[in-house]
Design a protein around this motif. Structure first.
Motif, PDB file in Angstrom:
ATOM      1  N   LEU B 108       0.830  -1.202   0.000  1.00  0.00           N
ATOM      2  CA  LEU B 108       0.000   0.000   0.000  1.00  0.00           C
ATOM      3  C   LEU B 108       0.869   1.258   0.000  1.00  0.00           C
ATOM      4  O   LEU B 108       0.525   2.264  -0.622  1.00  0.00           O
ATOM      5  CB  LEU B 108      -0.942  -0.006   1.208  1.00  0.00           C
ATOM      6  N   ILE B 109       1.995   1.186   0.692  1.00  0.00           N
ATOM      7  CA  ILE B 109       2.898   2.345   0.685  1.00  0.00           C
ATOM      8  C   ILE B 109       3.445   2.565  -0.720  1.00  0.00           C
ATOM      9  O   ILE B 109       3.501   3.686  -1.208  1.00  0.00           O
ATOM     10  CB  ILE B 109       4.030   2.152   1.713  1.00  0.00           C
ATOM     11  N   GLN B 110       3.828   1.478  -1.375  1.00  0.00           N
ATOM     12  CA  GLN B 110       4.338   1.626  -2.746  1.00  0.00           C
ATOM     13  C   GLN B 110       3.281   2.244  -3.650  1.00  0.00           C
ATOM     14  O   GLN B 110       3.579   3.093  -4.477  1.00  0.00           O
ATOM     15  CB  GLN B 110       4.784   0.269  -3.296  1.00  0.00           C
ATOM     16  N   GLU B 111       2.034   1.815  -3.474  1.00  0.00           N
ATOM     17  CA  GLU B 111       0.969   2.350  -4.321  1.00  0.00           C
ATOM     18  C   GLU B 111       0.745   3.842  -4.088  1.00  0.00           C
ATOM     19  O   GLU B 111       0.423   4.574  -5.005  1.00  0.00           O
ATOM     20  CB  GLU B 111      -0.343   1.593  -4.047  1.00  0.00           C
ATOM     21  N   ARG B 112       0.891   4.275  -2.841  1.00  0.00           N
ATOM     22  CA  ARG B 112       0.609   5.677  -2.514  1.00  0.00           C
ATOM     23  C   ARG B 112       1.888   6.488  -2.348  1.00  0.00           C
ATOM     24  O   ARG B 112       1.886   7.544  -1.709  1.00  0.00           O
ATOM     25  CB  ARG B 112      -0.187   5.756  -1.217  1.00  0.00           C
ATOM     26  N   ALA B 113       2.969   5.976  -2.912  1.00  0.00           N
ATOM     27  CA  ALA B 113       4.288   6.554  -2.637  1.00  0.00           C
ATOM     28  C   ALA B 113       4.331   8.054  -2.911  1.00  0.00           C
ATOM     29  O   ALA B 113       4.868   8.824  -2.115  1.00  0.00           O
ATOM     30  CB  ALA B 113       5.351   5.830  -3.454  1.00  0.00           C
ATOM     31  N   ARG B 114       3.783   8.471  -4.052  1.00  0.00           N
ATOM     32  CA  ARG B 114       3.944   9.880  -4.401  1.00  0.00           C
ATOM     33  C   ARG B 114       3.172  10.792  -3.446  1.00  0.00           C
ATOM     34  O   ARG B 114       3.647  11.848  -3.058  1.00  0.00           O
ATOM     35  CB  ARG B 114       3.523  10.110  -5.865  1.00  0.00           C
ATOM     36  N   GLU B 115       1.980  10.342  -3.047  1.00  0.00           N
ATOM     37  CA  GLU B 115       1.213  11.160  -2.110  1.00  0.00           C
ATOM     38  C   GLU B 115       1.977  11.337  -0.792  1.00  0.00           C
ATOM     39  O   GLU B 115       2.093  12.442  -0.260  1.00  0.00           O
ATOM     40  CB  GLU B 115      -0.155  10.515  -1.849  1.00  0.00           C
ATOM     41  N   PHE B 116       2.527  10.234  -0.297  1.00  0.00           N
ATOM     42  CA  PHE B 116       3.326  10.326   0.934  1.00  0.00           C
ATOM     43  C   PHE B 116       4.506  11.285   0.740  1.00  0.00           C
ATOM     44  O   PHE B 116       4.810  12.095   1.618  1.00  0.00           O
ATOM     45  CB  PHE B 116       3.848   8.947   1.337  1.00  0.00           C
ATOM     46  N   ALA B 117       5.157  11.173  -0.408  1.00  0.00           N
ATOM     47  CA  ALA B 117       6.350  11.992  -0.646  1.00  0.00           C
ATOM     48  C   ALA B 117       5.986  13.476  -0.657  1.00  0.00           C
ATOM     49  O   ALA B 117       6.678  14.305  -0.052  1.00  0.00           O
ATOM     50  CB  ALA B 117       7.014  11.592  -1.964  1.00  0.00           C
ATOM     51  N   ILE B 118       4.906  13.798  -1.324  1.00  0.00           N
ATOM     52  CA  ILE B 118       4.516  15.210  -1.426  1.00  0.00           C
ATOM     53  C   ILE B 118       4.157  15.756  -0.044  1.00  0.00           C
ATOM     54  O   ILE B 118       4.597  16.848   0.341  1.00  0.00           O
ATOM     55  CB  ILE B 118       3.338  15.363  -2.411  1.00  0.00           C
TER      56      ILE B 118
END
Lengths: 287, 492, 303
Positions: B108-118
């Motif tokens: 799930l983290i990989q899937e949402r990686a960009r949102e977390f990064a931003i």
């Protein structure tokens, strides 16, 4: 209204990331217990084996050169894809003679076993490496490295779980392999190559042949560019032949007998270690 | 065209071809206006005496959202919920099933990686290049790695029957918010524990987004609880009688307080504290790569790194060359908008931290250090600090002794390996160190002499889930990551 | 030529850590070049192209077509710079020179028994003199990799110096053929030898060996140029050649140059691309930037 005519599946062998037919053009017919015809499978030849071997050798450097983490991700991906095709495999295992309940349990166990060995990809090195306190001014450490290309001869009666249990530890450790599927379960073995194919496993890492063990065992154990052979049947003649052939180039011979591949004793890192070489490096320590 | 000679060679980096802004779009992310506490699988309002506080974007000084401040009572509810989850669900699961949950989190983290990064870059000020390429991929990797251990613990500790400890209380800092969360939660869950985690008050958002992810992963309620707040919340967690294990990452001062307050209890604890690492450059080093290592060592994440290479020890024969290359190199560092893909150095995490860094720079100048800063410009609003080098400083200077936690490098020289080692070790800290030489035997000799928990040879600031991390001396107790990082969460 | 003091002992190796070099390149590749800075980069790259044809089947006809393309990259776009040079074998220099009359595009000739360099020094020098006599503005020589790999660094120094002498005022580019040198430390050493021996440019590859130009090799050569500049005050040019086919890669090279040597090197006098298909891709991207529509190769003349 007429019944819809089924589109039947052609079962092919899997060499270098491609689904091909045997160069021989010959086939074997699979039947179920009551003698009904299930499918035709390829009767692979030593030339097919040789092609597969060349593909496996070509893929070995790249596969072992990937990070352990990346290999783990790919094995985990195989589990994900297999999970998505549960129904197909349950169906095929049933055709091959398993009860519905047993087929289901077996597919689930195969998925879990892939997850299990996915987890080992970046851990067995930590279990099997050592820093050795030698008596001189040297930093001395030992680490495992993959043996190379492995011949895997799945036992005649092995099923999906047997096939997965033999392939997973071999590739988790960075080896590539040529697999001869058990004849009785050749359909699910061929379908498993579709899982391999859609899981980011690089071409040539796993090659799967179908055919007659009697025709291929000698080549699979004697080829001078094969580094190890994995065999699980208990017939003494075959085992003796394998060991004799192995001595031609000192292949590593791994025999693992079992009457139940579902047993959790087949989940351990020592099967990975069977297909590893230990490399020790000495390095001076001084300014 | 022909070879012509200039007397005073100088490189010019600006003017002819400057990069246009390349901002990462924040359109696709979702942040609520207000966040409650995540307890027992639900977002719940803080108890009645509780209140909410703002978290701001340090690059704009604008409010992003409000988060709840957990009181002692809230912490108690969270710990009870973790205890219940431990007794009822988590301790009864097989290792295989725990592994599956943790693998799920990783995916799930990989899937949402960009949102977390931003969100990480907005809330904390770090460049998107780092949150996108370093923090978040490492977060996923930590969960993947630890997931695999959940059903293999008997191989990690042969001869023993590894058991979980129970409820872990975890407190993490603001410099790598989600990554520190992963370092804490992944091994705790793999070991079979449940957790109550408190993120830092200036960077709570990715932990709260992680709480949403925990809901989506369908983890049994209460296995992971997130309580936001400041020091008082953390203190309530540390001192809660039903917490079996405390894990803290932060300053040595707070670590000392925690260790003291745990005296007389049988809570297990790990402390990952401050550092003042020396990066040692020998004259036989690959100098250009060493310069990159120095830059990476001190300017990564604005220098908000406990293992930052904040002291540079350079052998006299190459000192001038290294300094010249460093001054050229920092001219090419882009300072500014954390969401710009070209930014190398983002915003300082908070006003308070910027003040602390500025005070140290002033002190460094007052004590006679020769200061040099990049000629870059910085935005008007927000908290910024230009890359800063100090020459001509010695062991007694305050900028050599203290952890500044900012983009400030103190440069000293040495003559012999023994002198380098002596200076490197001459600090109460012992978290990390760097050694740069082309000679292998020297690497092993020097690393064996350095009193620090992580030594990078011909590289710096490398992190991997398989590799243990932690300090000697006042830099902390225990290790996180790798096989050794499981141990603090296991009863043998 | 200027006299250089303190020529280093070329048996000493400048240590280079390959892992560090790869990391640096990968970090530079993360620069995101957008909008105006992208358009500027595309035009800059086009002006740095050495259009090249180095085939056994080259004819005067082929060279004339290439020269026409060099002067008229794309008729429909205004403000398009012409390329920097056309690069051919010595026997086609005269043809190229005549075709390019009136333009400021240079003619470069590969010489010294390109691509292997396996001839006698005398015959290789003769070839240089012939190319110069035919009107070449630039000579692209190859070093003898065999001698270099045997450790005969003086031989390498001398062959470059001798070629430079034969060139006179003509610009000398020294091709290291980095794909055959294998290690970055060898690349650095060959760069240093060439610069101290008189090269005006150092160039990665002939294009006949794989790998040709790579960014790690280019970074090491740029760093050698920077160190030489600081030591001597002399600016040496850089030419990666072979394998650079698209605009994205070309822009990555420009970032390498900007952040290693600075903006003074961002011009055709000090930086060139040796490529045959790059120019058309740059043109396609320029049109894409202007129109917002992705382009097809069918609309761009091959030569």
């Amino acid at each position: 209204m007429s019944k819809r005519l089924d589109v039947l599946k052609t079962y092919k062998i899997y060499i270098n990331g491609q689904f091909v037919r045997s160069e021989s053009g010959h086939y074997l017919t699979l039947t179920n217990k009551s003698g009904e015809q299930l499918a035709n499978i390829c009767r692979s030849t030593r030339k097919d084996f040789r092609q597969a071997m060349v593909a496996a050798r070509g893929a070995q450097g790249g596969w072992s050169g990937k990070t352990a983490y990346n290999r783990g991700q790919i094995l985990y991906r195989m589990a994900e894809i297999l999970e998505g095709r549960r129904a197909q495999f349950i169906h095929e295992l049933s055709l091959e003679g398993a009860s519905a309940k047993k087929a289901e349990a077996e597919v689930d166990a195969a998925i879990d076993r892939l997850v299990y060995f996915a987890g080992w990809c970046d851990k067995y090195q930590q279990i099997f490496s050592s820093v050795n306190p030698v008596q001189s001014a040297h930093f001395n450490f030992s680490t495992p490295e993959p043996t190379g290309v492995v011949s895997i001869i799945a036992e005649e009666k092995s099923s999906l779980i047997g096939l997965v249990s033999m392939i997973a530890p071999v590739i988790a450790g960075g080896n590539t392999c040529v697999v001869l599927a058990g004849q009785r379960n050749a359909m699910s073995a061929c379908s498993f190559t579709e899982v391999i194919h859609s899981s980011d496993v690089p071409s040539g890492v796993i090659n799967v042949l179908t055919g007659l063990k009697s025709e291929l065992i000698s080549h699979m154990s004697s080829h001078m560019d094969i580094n190890a052979i994995f065999y699980t049947d208990s017939d003494t003649d075959s085992k003796k032949l394998i060991q004799e052939n192995a001595s031609l180039n000192i292949k590593r011979v791994v025999f693992e007998e079992t009457d139940d591949w579902m047993d959790e004793r087949h989940e351990n890192p020592y099967i990975i270690l069977d297909f590893q070489e230990i490399k020790t490096t000495w390095h001076p320590v001084s300014v | 065209m022909a070879r012509t000679k200039t007397d005073q060679p100088k490189l010019n980096f600006d003017g002819l071809w400057d990069y246009d802004p390349a901002p990462e779009s924040s359109d696709a992310i979702s942040i609520k206006d207000q966040y409650d506490l995540f307890i027992g699988g639900e977002f719940v309002a803080p108890s009645k005496e509780g209140r909410y506080f703002d978290t701001i974007n340090p690059s704009t000084e604008e409010r992003i959202a409000s988060v709840a401040e957990a009181t002692t009572q809230d912490v108690d509810i969270a710990v009870k919920s973790a205890r219940k989850a431990y007794d009822k669900y988590w301790s009864k699961l097989t290792g295989k099933d725990r592994a599956k949950y943790i693998f799920r989190i990783a995916r799930l983290i990989q899937e949402r990686a960009r949102e977390f990064a931003i969100i990480e870059s907005m809330d904390g000020g770090k460049p998107i290049r780092e949150s996108r390429d370093v923090d978040i991929p490492l977060v996923a990797a930590h969960f993947f790695y630890n997931a695999g251990w959940a059903d293999k613990l008997q191989y990690a500790f042969p001869g023993r029957q590894p058991k979980p400890l129970g409820v872990a209380g975890q407190i993490i800092p603001w410099n790598f918010p989600l990554l520190m969360l992963a370092w804490k939660i992944a091994p705790a869950l793999a070991g079979g524990n449940t957790v109550v985690l408190k993120p830092a008050e200036t960077t709570p958002l990715t932990a709260l987004k992680f709480a949403e992810l925990i809901q989506d992963a369908d983890l049994p309620p209460g296995v992971v609880n997130i309580v936001t707040g400041a020091g008082a919340t953390g203190s309530a967690l540390v001192n809660h009688p039903d917490v079996n294990k405390v894990a803290f990452t932060g300053s040595t001062n707070v670590g000392r307080i925690i260790q003291k307050s745990l005296a007389g209890t049988d809570k297990k604890y790990t402390l990952e504290l401050g550092g003042k690492a020396a990066n040692i450059i020998f004259e036989d080093a690959a100098i250009d790569q060493a310069v990159e290592g120095i830059v990476n060592g001190i300017f990564f994440n604005q220098g908000h790194v406990c293992c930052a290479g904040s002291r540079l020890l350079v052998q006299e024969g190459v000192a001038d060359e290294v300094y010249r290359k460093l001054t050229d190199r920092i001219e090419t560092l882009v300072v500014g908008d954390p969401l710009d893909k070209n930014t190398d150095i983002g915003a300082i995490n908070s006003k308070a931290q910027l003040d602390r860094i500025s005070t140290f720079i002033e002190k460094g100048i007052a004590e006679g250090g020769e200061v040099h800063q990049s000629s870059c410009s910085v935005p008007d609003k927000g908290y910024w600090c230009k890359p800063t080098l100090f020459k001509n400083v010695s062991q007694s200077h305050s900028i050599v002794q203290n952890e500044i936690f900012g983009p400030v490098l103190a440069i000293q020289t040495f003559r012999t390996p023994a002198e380098a080692v002596e200076k490197a070790n001459n600090t109460p800290y012992g978290l990390s160190g760097g050694v740069w030489t082309d000679k292998g035997s020297k690497i092993f000799k020097i690393t064996s002499k350095l009193r620090a928990g992580v030594i990078w040879a011909n590289t710096f600031n490398k992190f991997d889930p398989t590799s243990p991390f932690g300090g000697y001396k006042e830099s902390g107790v225990g290790r996180e990551g790798g096989l050794h990082g499981l141990l603090p969460y296991i009863k043998l | 030529m200027e006299v250089l003091n303190k020529i280093p002992d070329f048996r000493d190796t400048v240590p280079i850590d390959t892992v560090g070099v790869l990391e640096r390149v990968s970090r530079l590749n993360k620069r995101s070049i957008k909008k105006e800075s992208k358009m500027d980069a595309l035009k800059m790259a086009l002006s740095m192209c050495d259009l090249t044809t180095l085939e056994g089947m080259d004819t005067p006809g082929k060279v004339r077509q290439l020269c026409y393309k060099a002067q008229h990259p794309h008729e429909s776009i205004p403000d398009i710079p012409s390329v920097a040079a056309v690069c051919v074998y010595p026997n086609l220099v005269r043809t190229a020179k005549e075709s390019l009359k009136g333009s400021n595009i240079n003619v470069a000739a590969v010489a010294t028994y390109f691509p292997s360099g396996n001839g006698t020094l005398e015959s290789r020098i003769e070839e240089v003199k012939y190319a110069v006599n035919e009107g070449a503005d630039e000579i692209d020589m190859v070093i003898s990799r065999g001698a270099f790999l045997r450790g005969e660094y003086n031989f390498t120094f001398d062959e470059v110096a001798a070629t430079k002498e034969a060139c006179g005022d003509v610009h000398l580019k020294v091709i290291l053929e980095t794909g055959e040198l294998e290690t970055l430390e060898n690349v650095r050493k060959a760069s240093d030898i060439s610069m101290y021996a008189g090269a005006d440019f150092i160039k990665t590859s002939t294009g006949k060996v794989s790998p040709a130009a790579t960014q790690p090799v280019t970074l090491v050569m740029l760093e050698a140029i920077r160190d030489f500049y600081y030591k001597t005050g002399i600016k040496i040019g850089m030419k990666p050649a072979g394998g650079i086919r698209d605009s994205k890669t070309a822009i990555q090279y420009l970032v390498l140059v900007k952040e290693t040597l600075g903006i003074d090197w961002l011009n055709p006098d000090l930086f060139r691309f040796g490529a045959s298909s790059l120019a058309n891709d740059l043109l396609m991207q320029i049109v894409k930037q202007q129109t917002g529509v992705y382009q097809s190769a069918d609309y761009f003349s091959k030569d």
